[in-house]
Design a protein around this motif. Sequence first.
Motif, mmCIF file in Angstrom:
data_model
loop_
_atom_site.group_PDB
_atom_site.id
_atom_site.type_symbol
_atom_site.label_atom_id
_atom_site.label_comp_id
_atom_site.label_asym_id
_atom_site.label_seq_id
_atom_site.Cartn_x
_atom_site.Cartn_y
_atom_site.Cartn_z
ATOM 1 N N GLY A 8 0.670 -1.128 0.366
ATOM 2 C CA GLY A 8 0.439 0.182 0.012
ATOM 3 C C GLY A 8 0.813 1.476 0.243
ATOM 4 O O GLY A 8 0.073 2.607 -0.212
ATOM 5 N N GLY A 9 2.157 1.232 0.144
ATOM 6 C CA GLY A 9 2.641 2.536 0.361
ATOM 7 C C GLY A 9 2.837 3.338 -1.387
ATOM 8 O O GLY A 9 2.545 2.479 -2.467
ATOM 9 N N GLY A 10 3.474 4.366 -1.022
ATOM 10 C CA GLY A 10 4.235 4.750 -2.739
ATOM 11 C C GLY A 10 4.342 6.469 -2.369
ATOM 12 O O GLY A 10 4.641 6.936 -1.445
ATOM 13 N N SER A 11 4.525 7.251 -3.841
ATOM 14 C CA SER A 11 4.873 8.533 -3.437
ATOM 15 C C SER A 11 3.492 9.004 -3.835
ATOM 16 O O SER A 11 2.688 9.229 -4.888
ATOM 17 N N VAL A 12 2.758 10.369 -2.759
ATOM 18 C CA VAL A 12 2.049 10.975 -3.074
ATOM 19 C C VAL A 12 2.031 12.693 -2.676
ATOM 20 O O VAL A 12 3.322 13.120 -2.100
ATOM 21 N N GLN A 13 1.734 13.611 -2.710
ATOM 22 C CA GLN A 13 1.841 14.779 -2.474
ATOM 23 C C GLN A 13 1.484 14.997 -1.155
ATOM 24 O O GLN A 13 0.346 14.529 -0.526
ATOM 25 N N ALA A 14 1.931 15.757 -1.122
ATOM 26 C CA ALA A 14 1.534 16.692 0.651
ATOM 27 C C ALA A 14 -0.153 16.691 1.016
ATOM 28 O O ALA A 14 -0.646 17.190 -0.089
ATOM 29 N N GLY A 15 -0.710 15.803 2.217
ATOM 30 C CA GLY A 15 -2.262 16.018 1.940
ATOM 31 C C GLY A 15 -3.006 15.292 1.570
ATOM 32 O O GLY A 15 -3.917 15.415 1.613
ATOM 33 N N ASP A 76 -6.126 -10.977 11.285
ATOM 34 C CA ASP A 76 -4.625 -11.976 9.677
ATOM 35 C C ASP A 76 -4.470 -10.283 9.044
ATOM 36 O O ASP A 76 -3.548 -10.522 9.279
ATOM 37 N N THR A 77 -5.294 -9.184 9.240
ATOM 38 C CA THR A 77 -4.877 -7.943 7.903
ATOM 39 C C THR A 77 -4.834 -6.782 9.417
ATOM 40 O O THR A 77 -5.914 -6.663 9.830
ATOM 41 N N LEU A 78 -3.855 -6.463 9.317
ATOM 42 C CA LEU A 78 -3.540 -4.886 9.740
ATOM 43 C C LEU A 78 -3.832 -3.818 8.844
ATOM 44 O O LEU A 78 -3.439 -3.676 7.779
ATOM 45 N N TYR A 79 -4.364 -3.081 8.824
ATOM 46 C CA TYR A 79 -4.404 -1.524 8.593
ATOM 47 C C TYR A 79 -4.232 -0.565 8.910
ATOM 48 O O TYR A 79 -3.864 -0.153 10.314
ATOM 49 N N LEU A 80 -3.271 0.628 7.756
ATOM 50 C CA LEU A 80 -3.495 2.010 8.380
ATOM 51 C C LEU A 80 -3.352 2.769 7.382
ATOM 52 O O LEU A 80 -3.287 3.079 6.533
ATOM 53 N N LYS A 81 -4.691 3.749 7.959
ATOM 54 C CA LYS A 81 -5.087 4.807 6.743
ATOM 55 C C LYS A 81 -4.270 5.910 7.455
ATOM 56 O O LYS A 81 -4.011 6.732 8.771
ATOM 57 N N MET A 82 -3.831 6.662 6.614
ATOM 58 C CA MET A 82 -3.021 8.134 6.138
ATOM 59 C C MET A 82 -3.334 8.910 6.020
ATOM 60 O O MET A 82 -3.389 8.484 4.225
ATOM 61 N N GLY A 113 8.271 -4.815 5.539
ATOM 62 C CA GLY A 113 8.462 -2.845 4.828
ATOM 63 C C GLY A 113 7.805 -2.711 3.540
ATOM 64 O O GLY A 113 8.158 -3.051 2.531
ATOM 65 N N THR A 114 7.090 -1.351 3.593
ATOM 66 C CA THR A 114 6.391 -0.700 2.150
ATOM 67 C C THR A 114 6.909 1.238 2.668
ATOM 68 O O THR A 114 6.522 1.595 3.089
ATOM 69 N N GLN A 115 7.364 1.580 1.345
ATOM 70 C CA GLN A 115 8.009 2.480 1.304
ATOM 71 C C GLN A 115 6.926 3.615 1.046
ATOM 72 O O GLN A 115 5.793 3.415 0.120
#
Length: 120
Positions: A8-15, A76-82, A113-115
Motif C-alpha cells: 500500500g505504500g507509494g509516492s503522494v503529494q503533501a495532503g 489477519d490483516t492490519l491497516y494503517l489509514k494515513m 516494509g513498504t515505502q
Amino acid sequence: QVRLVESGGGSVQAGGSLRLSCVASEYRYCIYPKSWYRQAPGNEREFVASIYSDGDTTSADSVKGRFTMSQDNAGDTLYLKMNSLKPEDTAMYYCKLHCMDLAGTFEDYWGQGTQVTVAS
C-alpha cells in the motif's frame, strides 16, 4: 516462520492519503498489541500506532488525528489509514506482531516494509 507482508505504500503529494496493509500468515496465533512502526533514512525506527484486543488504538503524537489503525475481523490483516500526509511522514513503514509460529515458538516478527514518500 511467521510471514508478514506489507503493501500500500507509494509516492503522494503533501495532503494526500494512503492505506497500508499488513497480512500475517503461517502462525498459530498472535497476541496484542499489534503495531506499526516507521523508519526514515538516518533515523531510528519509531512507533506509529498500536491496536489492542478490545479494538482500542494508540498512536504517536506526530500522527495523532491523521493516521488510523484498524484490523479485519479475523485479525489477519492490519491497516494503517494515513490522511493529510506530510513530507516528514516519508519513511519505510513496518508492521510488528508477537506471534507463535507453527512450531510453537513465540517471537517478535517484522514485515519487509513498504515505502511511503510524501512530496512537498
